[in-house]
Design an enzyme around this catalytic site. Structure first.
Site, PDB file in Angstrom:
ATOM      1  N   HIS A 165      11.530  -5.207  -7.077  1.00  0.00           N
ATOM      2  CA  HIS A 165      10.349  -5.203  -6.208  1.00  0.00           C
ATOM      3  C   HIS A 165      10.679  -5.614  -4.776  1.00  0.00           C
ATOM      4  O   HIS A 165       9.856  -5.475  -3.882  1.00  0.00           O
ATOM      5  CB  HIS A 165       9.272  -6.129  -6.779  1.00  0.00           C
ATOM      6  CG  HIS A 165       8.667  -5.575  -8.034  1.00  0.00           C
ATOM      7  ND1 HIS A 165       7.467  -4.930  -8.073  1.00  0.00           N
ATOM      8  CD2 HIS A 165       9.149  -5.531  -9.300  1.00  0.00           C
ATOM      9  CE1 HIS A 165       7.211  -4.528  -9.297  1.00  0.00           C
ATOM     10  NE2 HIS A 165       8.214  -4.885 -10.071  1.00  0.00           N
ATOM     11  N   ASP A 374      10.146  -6.656   3.818  1.00  0.00           N
ATOM     12  CA  ASP A 374       9.281  -6.636   2.643  1.00  0.00           C
ATOM     13  C   ASP A 374       9.661  -5.437   1.789  1.00  0.00           C
ATOM     14  O   ASP A 374       9.794  -4.325   2.311  1.00  0.00           O
ATOM     15  CB  ASP A 374       7.810  -6.511   3.097  1.00  0.00           C
ATOM     16  CG  ASP A 374       6.869  -7.235   2.165  1.00  0.00           C
ATOM     17  OD1 ASP A 374       7.229  -7.446   1.004  1.00  0.00           O
ATOM     18  OD2 ASP A 374       5.753  -7.591   2.611  1.00  0.00           O
TER      19      ASP A 374
END
Ligand code: GDG
Length: 743
Positions: A165, A374
């Site tokens: 992720h 991110d």
């Protein structure tokens, strides 16, 4: 098929109060995404395995029962101290900062690494207790990168997927990890069948690390390892689009909106929400906003920034420090610019309920998402999805994976205050039609690529990889199979043999020029070529001249330079397709440099390819140099129509799309052979094996995993087979007999 989800944290956090079990949902992108996907499953045939958020339960059984009955979950109990060192240690002081490009915050501590291994083993054990061979195990995120290998050792055939992720960093960053750790992490991951990443770049960085550190090259993300095939691919995670889009109509959301509007009156609103994390760029955001206020007095008293920060990783010291700085900066901005009628930054340090979140997404005029790094960033996607009235401007950092898909946002570099400042101004002044145009385009994309699609794409690819793996396993060519082979050979009228040369018909010599065909081999080839209905193809990486010198006297087909040239019996050499070789001088120039740094290696120039031989070089140095060279070539091959082929102690650079497989396809086209055999020993022969029909006899010389159906130990074993086919012995006896008769 039962789906097992394995993640560090369960979707639920469990506590005990007055002897009863209390379950609250956990927060964060992973939980949001996976929960949204699981909610779409009709059969609910899944189990989520993970840490329940605590260890010191009085009644573990009650916790287990509650989770199993009402949450499809299985808790993994880990002692608090061990878990604390795990989460606040290797996970969030080593991997998290390093993978987000914060090397100066990264801690390298052997104890933490040992603990990481220990906890990975505890999670693997919990899975092994319940996993069935036909389950699909989907492991989530950076906490559990060693688990695929630990499961694979005990369950060799089970389907294992892994999804990361967070970003996968470039090799330059990854190599900062001690070599041994880096190697173990990559090996741990590679035992999954499919490894998924949010963006193409992360996938490429991972593949490059595998090449540089473990030496395995890939073909379209497929890695042919010694023991199995593994695929790395890109799956940008989506959101439950409808949930956010339709939420704008919910009565509870409307109530929240009305309350907010009343409190905020006519102020324009900029909204931001994230877990408190230094990667999220919260400070940069505040600095950008502060500069905006400084540069734009006209906007004073007309705009406020609502900033929700959700507490996270409270045990890690950088997080505490950052929290203090955020508090100070907000105090300063409000002190410098605010007054009793106007608060420039409305700040809340706690999570808010879903209804309030959607209401804020929906009423705000701009969404400000400024991570320094991110993996994806779901907030940005949710913000866009929640704009039912097609208004609201997203300002998004180019460092978020989501920026790849949300091109209509105002894309900024979060390290540049001025860019944030300008974007805020543009957003607040953007005409409504322009806002609608941008929102609509992004919404269409998000609707199409929602979280369900993300997961189903992943599972589809996992199933495909499993199918591919079935083809990637060789059996020893045993006596009974050999009998069938000879039987079919003898009773078939039209047959074709594709024979690789080095390593298949002759063993390797120290120098390529030393591996010349012996008398016996030439005799076998002659006898075979004279049999009726048999087509012989010598298919090699050698150049035209060598093949011609040795074999032109026989009526056989020659394929040189891995398929660049084809020469049919008694015909001239022909290029298999139109090719360029203007790239060769540059490659030779680069290779010369590598050659000088790898003693005893040599460069061979062919018409349409260049080969670097290192059979006689030091094994480990060669390994290192070749990895560097192949990596160097990645840049070069992307711009030119060429590819790099790893052979047996050689690397060949050649025109792409020309290979033994393509050459074989050409030779088979329009023909009707009842018997096809191909034999080869290295990577370059794999494309040949893959190109042939399923019923072909494909034989790998050597034990490595291969797309061939069978393997043999050595060239001698293979020669025995073609010797028998050719009737060589019979011929030999006949000659001896005639000799004695004459004398
Ligand atoms: C990791 C990666 C990647 C946040 N505050 C509240 C709240 N949230 C929800 C948001 C969103 C989720 O949490 C946050 O997701 P992000 O993707 O933005 O960030 P991370 O938690 O860092 O997630 C990230 C993600 O995994 C998925 O792969 O995108 O890059 O770092 O869904 O809505 N929800 C509620 N109240 C809050 O106060 N209800």
């Amino acid at each position: 098929m039962r789906l097992l989800i394995l993640s560090n944290r369960l979707q639920a956090t469990v506590t005990e109060e007055n002897n009863s079990v209390i379950v609250k949902s956990s927060s964060g992108g992973l939980v949001t995404g996976i929960s949204a996907y699981l909610a779409t499953l009709k059969d609910k045939n899944y189990l989520w395995i993970g840490w329940p958020g605590g260890s010191n339960y009085n009644d573990r059984q009650a916790v287990e029962e509650e989770l199993c009955k009402n949450y499809h979950s299985l808790p993994v109990f880990v002692e608090e101290k061990t878990m604390d060192l795990f989460y606040n240690g290797f996970c969030n002081k080593t991997i998290w900062p390093l993978f987000h490009y914060f090397p100066y915050l990264t801690v390298y501590d052997e104890k933490m690494w040992e603990n990481y291994k220990e906890v990975n083993a505890i999670f693997a054990e919990a899975v092994l207790k319940i996993i069935q061979p036909d389950d699909v195990l989907w492991i989530q995120d950076y906490h559990l990168m060693l688990v695929p290998q630990l499961i694979r050792e005990k369950q060799p055939d089970v389907s294992i997927g892994f999804f990361l992720h967070i970003p996968f960093p470039s090799h330059e960053m990854f190599r900062l990890l001690p070599r041994k750790w880096g190697k173990e992490i990559l090996q741990g991951l590679l035992d999954a069948d499919l490894i998924g990443f949010h963006t193409y770049d992360y996938t490429q960085y991972f593949l490059r690390c595998v090449l540089r550190i473990l030496g395995f090259n890939h073909n379209m993300g497929m890695l042919a390892l010694e023991h199995k095939l593994t695929k790395a691919d890109t799956f940008p995670m989506g959101i439950d689009f409808d949930k956010y889009y339709k939420a704008a109509n919910l009565a509870s959301v409307n109530r929240e909106k009305a309350l907010l509007k009343k409190g905020l009156q006519n102020l324009k609103i900029i909204f931001s929400v994230d877990r408190q994390d230094y990667t999220k760029g919260i400070l940069k955001r505040l600095e950008g906003y502060e500069l905006f206020l400084k540069n734009n007095p006209a906007w004073h008293q007309k705009v406020s920034l609502i900033m929700i920060v959700v507490p996270s990783r409270i045990g890690v010291e950088h997080y505490q420090k950052e929290k203090d700085i955020i508090n100070q900066l907000i105090g300063k901005i409000n002190g410098d610019y605010g007054n009793i009628h106007w608060t420039p930054v409305i700040y809340q340090y706690r999570a808010i309920p879903f209804e309030q979140l959607v209401a804020l997404y929906n009423i705000s005029d701009a969404g400000l998402v400024t991570p320094l790094r991110d993996g994806m960033n779901l907030v940005a996607k949710e913000y866009v999805a929640a704009q039912k009235e097609k208004k609201g401007v997203l300002i998004l950092s180019e460092m978020a994976g989501a920026a790849m898909e949300l091109g209509e946002a105002l894309i900024i570099n979060p390290n540049n205050r001025e860019e944030i400042t300008e974007a805020i101004k543009i957003a607040l002044e953007m005409p409504l039609e322009e806002q609608a145009r941008r929102v609509t385009a992004m919404q269409e994309r998000l609707k199409k690529h929602d979280v369900k699609k993300w997961a189903s794409d992943f599972f589809e690819e996992l199933a495909k990889t499993k199918e591919e793996q079935k083809k990637y396993g060789t059996l020893r060519l045993e006596e009974n199979e050999l009998e069938k082979l000879f039987d079919q050979y003898n009773k078939t009228d039209r047959k074709i043999l594709f024979l690789d040369y080095d390593g298949t018909l002759v063993p390797f010599a120290d120098k390529p020029s030393g591996a010349v065909p012996g008398k016996k081999l030439l005799e076998i080839i002659r006898l075979l070529s004279e049999q009726s209905g048999v087509d012989i193809v010598i298919i090699s990486g050698r150049n035209k001249k060598e093949l011609e010198n040795w074999y032109d006297r026989y009526p056989i087909t020659l394929v040189a330079e891995h398929g660049v040239w084809i020469k049919k019996p008694k015909k001239e050499w022909k290029l298999s397709r139109e090719l360029k070789n203007d790239w060769k001088p540059r490659i030779i120039q680069i290779l010369e440099n590598y050659k000088d740094r790898l003693p005893y290696s040599t460069i061979e120039e062919k018409e349409y390819s260049v080969v670097w031989h290192f059979r006689n070089s030091d094994y480990s140095l060669a390994g290192l140099r070749v990895k560097e060279f192949v990596d160097d070539m990645v840049q070069f091959t992307a711009r030119n129509d060429i590819e790099v082929l790893m052979g047996n102690k050689v690397v060949e650079i050649k025109c792409s799309g020309v290979n033994k497989g393509e050459a074989a396809r050409q030779l088979l086209s329009g023909q009707d052979y009842g018997f096809i055999l191909a034999a080869g020993d290295d990577h370059t022969d794999e494309l040949l094996f893959q190109a042939l029909p399923e019923e072909a006899y494909t034989i790998k010389i050597g034990r490595q995993k291969s797309f061939a159906h069978y393997y043999l130990e050595s060239t001698d074993e293979f020669l025995e087979i073609i010797e028998k086919m050719s009737g060589y012995r019979k011929g030999l006896f006949q000659k001896i007999f005639e000799y004695f008769k004459r004398s």
